[in-house]
Design a protein around this motif. Structure first.
Motif, short mmCIF file in Angstrom:
data_model
loop_
_atom_site.label_atom_id
_atom_site.label_comp_id
_atom_site.label_asym_id
_atom_site.label_seq_id
_atom_site.Cartn_x
_atom_site.Cartn_y
_atom_site.Cartn_z
N UNK A 75 0.82 -1.22 0.00
CA UNK A 75 0.00 0.00 0.00
C UNK A 75 0.85 1.26 0.00
N UNK A 76 2.12 1.14 0.37
CA UNK A 76 3.01 2.30 0.37
C UNK A 76 4.06 2.26 -0.72
N UNK A 77 3.83 1.42 -1.71
CA UNK A 77 4.65 1.45 -2.93
C UNK A 77 3.76 2.00 -4.03
N UNK A 78 3.72 3.31 -4.12
CA UNK A 78 2.86 3.99 -5.09
C UNK A 78 3.68 4.79 -6.09
N UNK B 184 4.73 -8.54 0.41
CA UNK B 184 3.96 -8.04 -0.73
C UNK B 184 4.73 -6.99 -1.54
N UNK B 185 6.01 -6.85 -1.24
CA UNK B 185 6.86 -5.87 -1.93
C UNK B 185 8.13 -6.56 -2.41
N UNK B 186 8.54 -6.27 -3.64
CA UNK B 186 9.85 -6.71 -4.14
C UNK B 186 10.86 -5.58 -3.96
N UNK B 187 12.04 -5.93 -3.51
CA UNK B 187 13.19 -5.01 -3.48
C UNK B 187 14.15 -5.45 -4.58
N UNK C 161 -2.02 -3.52 -11.40
CA UNK C 161 -1.50 -2.20 -11.77
C UNK C 161 -0.11 -2.04 -11.15
N UNK C 162 0.94 -2.06 -11.97
CA UNK C 162 2.31 -1.93 -11.43
C UNK C 162 2.53 -0.56 -10.80
N UNK C 163 3.25 -0.56 -9.69
CA UNK C 163 3.67 0.67 -9.03
C UNK C 163 5.12 0.51 -8.60
N UNK C 164 5.84 1.63 -8.54
CA UNK C 164 7.26 1.60 -8.20
C UNK C 164 7.57 2.76 -7.26
N UNK C 165 8.57 2.56 -6.41
CA UNK C 165 8.99 3.63 -5.52
C UNK C 165 10.45 3.42 -5.14
N UNK D 5 15.19 -0.22 -5.66
CA UNK D 5 13.92 -0.01 -6.35
C UNK D 5 12.85 -0.90 -5.74
N UNK D 6 11.72 -0.32 -5.38
CA UNK D 6 10.61 -1.07 -4.80
C UNK D 6 9.54 -1.32 -5.85
N UNK D 7 9.07 -2.56 -5.92
CA UNK D 7 8.02 -2.93 -6.85
C UNK D 7 6.80 -3.45 -6.08
N UNK D 8 5.65 -2.95 -6.45
CA UNK D 8 4.39 -3.46 -5.92
C UNK D 8 4.27 -4.91 -6.40
#
Length: 387
Positions: A215-218, A282-285, A262-266, A249-252
């Motif tokens: 939810x915080x990888x937007x 629930x997050x890829x680094x 819906x892909x998101x990155x942060x 790099x963070x990937x939803x």
């Protein structure tokens, strides 16, 4: 002396938004919804009226249309608009709602709140003090948006339009024509770390080490601190994966409606959003061991081919999401290409400035939130402060 809020503020329900389009913002309980050509409030505070955004507050110093899922709060005599906004922010209006399945905040509830209001001059000093902090936060956000747009524009110029490449074009593995010197490789063939974190059985706990979820990888610089989750310190110390060091790099990874991903990155770093934290499962680094290439990848994954690849593969899963093979199979420009290297070197100070501004905004927000109740209660005396 405690007095009813209705003595200083006029509350009115918003109205169904017009169909017409224009430049006047339409506000609902979650902020700007649309734009129209007519207004039903000249300035005031917009309060969320119903649902999940019940009790939210937005300061509006221009004419606007307030929709029917919000309430207008307008100053009467001896009430400063800035002070009203901070006062309403301090009252935890979401806790005053009625209803369970459909939370509701009414004019009657608001009118009957008892408050102690200082004289107008003191109100203005309090609001001016807090506005200085909010203005700095706003300025940092504007700088960050501008810097990210510059980096994105240059990336498109170089690696979508290929403007710096004065050479022949060849077929690429992704079915497009690219400059012959711009070799493509799959992410899986490059040295990198691709991992998730985890949370203990039973899930998050009330305090401990922060744990970031999907939810915080937007997008870069965006975190909702209201959704903060934690893992026990002892659990974090035993984890061998999922720690965020900065500039990875963070990937939803997974979530969303069935059939749609819906892909998101942060990216995080420079103490933002926390000095010491982990990601959950629930997050890829994704980390290539090179800040600049991680930042390059942030923009690359938002281009058509990798974005659609992730969206299509993620949407096929029973629970929408991507796996390591989906990421490792993505074709990307080789990091040894001179122009890729040049971009990676150029973009690094951009990201550092953005993340430092984000970190500063966290501190400014914490200071503002600490000052707010003390100023509103009169615990801090501002009568002698010159603004």
């Amino acid at each position: 002396m405690m007095e009813l809020l209705s003595k200083y503020v006029e509350f009115k329900n918003g109205k169904k938004r017009p169909i017409s389009k224009g430049i006047i913002p339409v506000y609902g309980g979650n902020g700007i919804l649309d734009y129209t050509n007519t207004a039903n409030m000249q300035s005031g505070v917009v309060i969320g009226h119903v649902g999940v955004y019940c009790g939210s507050v937005f300061l509006v110093r221009e004419e606007c249309w307030v929709s029917d899922n919000a309430i207008k709060a307008m100053c009467k005599e001896n009430m400063d608009l800035g002070y009203l906004y901070y006062l309403l922010s301090s009252l935890h209006l979401n806790e005053r709602r009625i209803g369970t399945s459909q939370p509701l905040l009414t004019q009657n509830i608001l009118n009957n709140i008892e408050v102690e209001i200082p004289e107008l001059a003191i109100q203005k000093k309090i609001s001016s003090t807090l506005e200085l902090l909010d203005e700095k936060i706003k300025l940092n956000n504007e700088i960050n948006n501008n810097l990210e747009q510059q980096a994105k524009t240059l990336f498109k110029s170089w690696f979508v339009d290929f403007e710096p490449f004065d050479e022949s074009f060849v077929d690429s593995p992704i079915g497009t024509k690219i400059p012959h010197s711009l070799q493509m490789v799959q992410i899986g063939s490059l040295s990198h770390i691709l991992e998730t974190g985890k949370r203990p059985k039973g899930g998050a706990v009330a305090t401990g080490v922060p744990s970031i979820g999907a939810e915080n990888v937007k997008r870069l610089g965006e975190v909702n601190f209201a959704s903060a989750k934690y893992i026990p310190v002892e659990f974090a110390q035993k984890m061998d994966k999922g720690k965020v060091h900065g500039y990875e790099l963070m990937l939803y990874k997974d979530g969303g409606k069935p059939g749609t991903f819906i892909p998101h990155f942060s990216m995080f770093g420079e103490g933002f959003p926390y000095d010491d934290f982990y990601i959950n499962e629930h997050v890829f680094k994704l980390d290539f061991g090179d800040k600049g290439f991680n930042e390059f990848c942030y923009f690359y994954l938002q281009t058509d081919y990798p974005y659609n690849w992730l969206a299509n593969n993620g949407g096929k899963a029973a629970v929408p999401g991507i796996n390591q093979q989906d990421v490792n199979s993505i074709w990307i420009y080789h990091p040894d290409n001179p122009i890729v290297k040049e971009y990676c070197k150029w973009v690094q100070p951009i990201f550092t400035t953005i993340l430092r501004n984000c970190s500063q905004n966290v501190k400014l927000s914490q200071l503002r939130d600490a000052l707010l109740p003390k100023l509103m209660s009169g615990e801090l005396d501002v009568s002698d402060i010159e603004i």
